[in-house]
Design a protein around this motif. Structure first.
Motif, PDB file in Angstrom:
ATOM      1  N   GLY A 201      20.924  -1.494   9.646  1.00 21.47           N
ATOM      2  CA  GLY A 201      21.236  -2.194  10.874  1.00 21.47           C
ATOM      3  C   GLY A 201      20.507  -1.625  12.069  1.00 21.47           C
ATOM      4  O   GLY A 201      20.710  -2.062  13.205  1.00 21.47           O
ATOM      5  N   ARG A 202      19.650  -0.643  11.831  1.00 23.79           N
ATOM      6  CA  ARG A 202      18.833  -0.093  12.905  1.00 23.79           C
ATOM      7  C   ARG A 202      17.487   0.325  12.332  1.00 23.79           C
ATOM      8  O   ARG A 202      17.251   0.228  11.123  1.00 23.79           O
ATOM      9  N   VAL A 203      16.622   0.798  13.203  1.00 22.85           N
ATOM     10  CA  VAL A 203      15.279   1.228  12.805  1.00 22.85           C
ATOM     11  C   VAL A 203      15.125   2.703  13.142  1.00 22.85           C
ATOM     12  O   VAL A 203      15.468   3.136  14.235  1.00 22.85           O
ATOM     13  N   VAL A 204      14.635   3.468  12.166  1.00 17.65           N
ATOM     14  CA  VAL A 204      14.375   4.893  12.356  1.00 17.65           C
ATOM     15  C   VAL A 204      12.910   5.154  12.034  1.00 17.65           C
ATOM     16  O   VAL A 204      12.402   4.668  11.021  1.00 17.65           O
ATOM     17  N   GLN A 205      12.247   5.906  12.884  1.00 15.86           N
ATOM     18  CA  GLN A 205      10.880   6.319  12.598  1.00 15.86           C
ATOM     19  C   GLN A 205      10.726   7.793  12.930  1.00 15.86           C
ATOM     20  O   GLN A 205      11.193   8.260  13.970  1.00 15.86           O
ATOM     21  N   GLY A 206      10.100   8.530  12.029  1.00 11.98           N
ATOM     22  CA  GLY A 206       9.880   9.948  12.271  1.00 11.98           C
ATOM     23  C   GLY A 206       9.017  10.545  11.183  1.00 11.98           C
ATOM     24  O   GLY A 206       8.685   9.899  10.185  1.00 11.98           O
ATOM     25  N   ALA A 207       8.639  11.801  11.375  1.00 11.04           N
ATOM     26  CA  ALA A 207       7.886  12.522  10.361  1.00 11.04           C
ATOM     27  C   ALA A 207       8.796  12.852   9.192  1.00 11.04           C
ATOM     28  O   ALA A 207       9.975  13.174   9.374  1.00 11.04           O
ATOM     29  N   SER A 208       8.272  12.780   7.993  1.00 13.53           N
ATOM     30  CA  SER A 208       9.081  12.993   6.793  1.00 13.53           C
ATOM     31  C   SER A 208       9.204  14.483   6.469  1.00 13.53           C
ATOM     32  O   SER A 208       8.364  15.306   6.833  1.00 13.53           O
ATOM     33  N   TRP A 209      10.273  14.796   5.750  1.00 16.96           N
ATOM     34  CA  TRP A 209      10.498  16.151   5.240  1.00 16.96           C
ATOM     35  C   TRP A 209      11.438  16.049   4.049  1.00 16.96           C
ATOM     36  O   TRP A 209      12.310  15.181   4.006  1.00 16.96           O
ATOM     37  N   GLY A 210      11.269  16.940   3.075  1.00 18.00           N
ATOM     38  CA  GLY A 210      12.179  16.942   1.927  1.00 18.00           C
ATOM     39  C   GLY A 210      11.462  17.326   0.658  1.00 18.00           C
ATOM     40  O   GLY A 210      10.790  18.350   0.588  1.00 18.00           O
ATOM     41  N   GLY A 211      11.604  16.488  -0.383  1.00 20.05           N
ATOM     42  CA  GLY A 211      10.986  16.755  -1.675  1.00 20.05           C
ATOM     43  C   GLY A 211      12.017  16.872  -2.774  1.00 20.05           C
ATOM     44  O   GLY A 211      13.077  16.228  -2.739  1.00 20.05           O
ATOM     45  N   ASN A 212      11.720  17.714  -3.744  1.00 15.28           N
ATOM     46  CA  ASN A 212      12.615  17.885  -4.877  1.00 15.28           C
ATOM     47  C   ASN A 212      13.849  18.673  -4.464  1.00 15.28           C
ATOM     48  O   ASN A 212      13.750  19.760  -3.899  1.00 15.28           O
ATOM     49  N   LEU A 213      15.027  18.137  -4.763  1.00 14.03           N
ATOM     50  CA  LEU A 213      16.268  18.723  -4.282  1.00 14.03           C
ATOM     51  C   LEU A 213      16.504  20.115  -4.862  1.00 14.03           C
ATOM     52  O   LEU A 213      16.938  21.023  -4.148  1.00 14.03           O
ATOM     53  N   GLU A 214      16.214  20.294  -6.165  1.00 11.82           N
ATOM     54  CA  GLU A 214      16.436  21.605  -6.765  1.00 11.82           C
ATOM     55  C   GLU A 214      15.525  22.664  -6.141  1.00 11.82           C
ATOM     56  O   GLU A 214      15.952  23.794  -5.875  1.00 11.82           O
ATOM     57  N   ILE A 215      14.266  22.309  -5.898  1.00 13.60           N
ATOM     58  CA  ILE A 215      13.330  23.275  -5.318  1.00 13.60           C
ATOM     59  C   ILE A 215      13.732  23.610  -3.889  1.00 13.60           C
ATOM     60  O   ILE A 215      13.664  24.776  -3.468  1.00 13.60           O
ATOM     61  N   LEU A 216      14.151  22.620  -3.124  1.00 14.21           N
ATOM     62  CA  LEU A 216      14.623  22.897  -1.772  1.00 14.21           C
ATOM     63  C   LEU A 216      15.813  23.854  -1.793  1.00 14.21           C
ATOM     64  O   LEU A 216      15.930  24.735  -0.939  1.00 14.21           O
ATOM     65  N   SER A 217      16.687  23.693  -2.799  1.00 12.11           N
ATOM     66  CA  SER A 217      17.837  24.605  -2.882  1.00 12.11           C
ATOM     67  C   SER A 217      17.381  26.030  -3.156  1.00 12.11           C
ATOM     68  O   SER A 217      17.968  26.986  -2.636  1.00 12.11           O
ATOM     69  N   TRP A 218      16.312  26.204  -3.948  1.00 14.96           N
ATOM     70  CA  TRP A 218      15.783  27.543  -4.211  1.00 14.96           C
ATOM     71  C   TRP A 218      15.182  28.137  -2.942  1.00 14.96           C
ATOM     72  O   TRP A 218      15.364  29.324  -2.656  1.00 14.96           O
ATOM     73  N   LEU A 219      14.449  27.322  -2.180  1.00 10.83           N
ATOM     74  CA  LEU A 219      13.881  27.804  -0.918  1.00 10.83           C
ATOM     75  C   LEU A 219      14.991  28.229   0.042  1.00 10.83           C
ATOM     76  O   LEU A 219      14.868  29.235   0.749  1.00 10.83           O
ATOM     77  N   LEU A 220      16.069  27.471   0.063  1.00 10.45           N
ATOM     78  CA  LEU A 220      17.197  27.830   0.916  1.00 10.45           C
ATOM     79  C   LEU A 220      17.823  29.143   0.466  1.00 10.45           C
ATOM     80  O   LEU A 220      18.144  30.016   1.284  1.00 10.45           O
ATOM     81  N   MET A 221      17.977  29.319  -0.852  1.00 16.56           N
ATOM     82  CA  MET A 221      18.577  30.557  -1.356  1.00 16.56           C
ATOM     83  C   MET A 221      17.691  31.763  -1.063  1.00 16.56           C
ATOM     84  O   MET A 221      18.187  32.854  -0.763  1.00 16.56           O
ATOM     85  N   ALA A 222      16.380  31.576  -1.165  1.00 17.32           N
ATOM     86  CA  ALA A 222      15.447  32.684  -0.934  1.00 17.32           C
ATOM     87  C   ALA A 222      15.116  32.859   0.546  1.00 17.32           C
ATOM     88  O   ALA A 222      14.384  33.795   0.887  1.00 17.32           O
ATOM     89  N   ASP A 223      15.643  31.963   1.383  1.00 22.21           N
ATOM     90  CA  ASP A 223      15.336  31.980   2.815  1.00 22.21           C
ATOM     91  C   ASP A 223      13.823  31.956   3.035  1.00 22.21           C
ATOM     92  O   ASP A 223      13.262  32.745   3.779  1.00 22.21           O
ATOM     93  N   ARG A 224      13.170  31.010   2.365  1.00 21.40           N
ATOM     94  CA  ARG A 224      11.722  30.872   2.382  1.00 21.40           C
ATOM     95  C   ARG A 224      11.315  29.549   3.013  1.00 21.40           C
ATOM     96  O   ARG A 224      11.669  28.487   2.510  1.00 21.40           O
ATOM     97  N   GLU A 225      10.584  29.589   4.083  1.00 24.21           N
ATOM     98  CA  GLU A 225       9.927  28.421   4.672  1.00 24.21           C
ATOM     99  C   GLU A 225      10.877  27.369   5.235  1.00 24.21           C
ATOM    100  O   GLU A 225      10.435  26.277   5.608  1.00 24.21           O
ATOM    101  N   ILE A 226      12.183  27.628   5.267  1.00 28.07           N
ATOM    102  CA  ILE A 226      13.123  26.695   5.865  1.00 28.07           C
ATOM    103  C   ILE A 226      13.356  27.106   7.312  1.00 28.07           C
ATOM    104  O   ILE A 226      13.768  28.238   7.589  1.00 28.07           O
ATOM    105  N   LEU A 227      13.101  26.195   8.229  1.00 27.82           N
ATOM    106  CA  LEU A 227      13.199  26.477   9.658  1.00 27.82           C
ATOM    107  C   LEU A 227      14.636  26.291  10.142  1.00 27.82           C
ATOM    108  O   LEU A 227      15.478  25.744   9.416  1.00 27.82           O
TER     109      LEU A 227
END
Length: 347
Positions: A201-227
């Motif tokens: 019901g609305r329009v959103v535009q922005g730069a993308s971020w994300g990827g594979n959910l399991e890998i992102l969880s590993w980056l979060l656990m290792a405190d690597r590259e997550i701003l």
């Protein structure tokens, strides 16, 4: 976080690096790899260049980092394409030279475990491309799927805005890559349901971020590259799950923890992939496979309801571990038009 810029694209006739930043599976499963290389040459007009660890199983993180540096620093190389994913690319990140990569931006194509490198490059201000591995998409038995082939061609060679369209068919079942007979025919496909829109019901535009959910969880656990969470405000989140087929509870728990960190509410829109619902370790039939997808959708919507109730979501988008696969720019612009039910990406 500044919006990344798109590096120059290759042209037919150019040399492109083919790397194994994760697993050296080309060394033990050469059939899809050689097929993918041939299609790069014959169907895309590109000349693939291999590196010392491209076909080496068990290569060290330092060896893989050296190949990444060599590919990006070589002015004759116009793009970098991953052979396949894996499960330990996070160990390569500490050995990467940020200044070398920032000074020599190249389009990088990969997904799954290559989420690590996409996040890393994005933090350097370099747009990457989520999808398009040599062994899986380019090495698909029988023929590349037309949707995949067209999306990859647009991402490789253009900076165009391109509307993504839902697949009419989808497949998750694979045959053995060790068997030459596998490559005599295309994989079996089933009819694909349309994308599912939530909070449209609305329009959103922005730069993308994300990827594979399991890998992102590993980056979060290792405190690597997550701003810090606020750095992602206004971005379009896209997520997918792998052939490891995490259960619905695990998917919810990862998203819950992202919510607890303050991440989920930063994203006004989410593109959630059509989940891969078959693997050799979990060979689900059609009914059980659909139930797996239903439960994953429910877990995603549950997490959004709890942590980002205003976020618009599109479920079952054909990205990541899907066949066919649409390439998503990583850090590039994505327009999610809930009114018109359209997704447009800028390559």
């Amino acid at each position: 976080m500044t919006t990344p810029s798109c590096p120059a694209k290759p042209r037919p006739g150019d040399r492109v690096a083919v790397l194994s930043p994760s697993s050296g599976l080309p060394g033990i499963l050469p059939l899809p790899f050689e097929l993918g290389l041939r299609r790069l040459r014959e169907e895309y007009g590109l000349e693939p260049v291999e590196y010392p660890s491209t076909r080496k199983m068990g290569s060290s993180p330092q060896e893989r980092a050296a190949d990444i540096h060599a590919a990006f620093a070589d002015p004759a190389i116009k793009a970098v394409i991953s052979s396949i994913g894996g499960d330990d690319q996070i160990t390569v990140l500490p050995y990467l030279d940020r200044e070398l990569l920032r000074a020599n931006p190249k389009p990088f194509f990969g997904y799954s475990d290559c989420t690590n490198l996409l996040v890393f490059l994005g933090n350097l201000g370099i747009v990457g491309y989520h999808g398009g591995s040599v062994m899986v998409e380019l090495g698909r038995p029988g023929a590349m799927h037309p949707l995949t082939a067209d999306s990859l061609r647009a991402a490789l060679f253009t900076h165009d805005a391109r509307e993504l369209t839902p697949a009419k068919e989808t497949g998750s079942v694979n045959d053995r890559w060790e068997d030459p007979r596998t490559f005599d025919r295309e994989p079996a496909m089933l009819p694909a349901d349309d994308w599912i829109w939530h909070n449209a019901g609305r329009v959103v535009q922005g730069a993308s971020w994300g990827g594979n959910l399991e890998i992102l969880s590993w980056l979060l656990m290792a405190d690597r590259e997550i701003l810090p969470a606020a750095a992602y405000a206004g971005r379009v989140l896209f997520l997918e799950t792998s052939e490891e087929m995490p259960g619905a509870d695990a998917v919810y728990q990862i998203l819950r923890n992202m919510g607890e960190r303050g991440l989920l509410k930063q994203f006004p829109a989410l593109l959630m992939a059509r989940a891969k619902n078959w693997s050799f370790g979990s060979p689900l039939g059609a009914e059980a496979g659909e139930e797996y997808r239903v439960l994953q959708r429910q877990s995603v919507l549950r997490a959004l309801a709890e942590y980002a109730p205003g976020t618009m979501a599109v479920l079952d988008v054909d990205l990541g571990h899907t066949d066919p696969q649409l390439i998503i720019p990583y850090g590039g612009q994505v327009r999610v038009d809930g009114v018109a039910r359209r997704i447009v990406v800028t390559y």
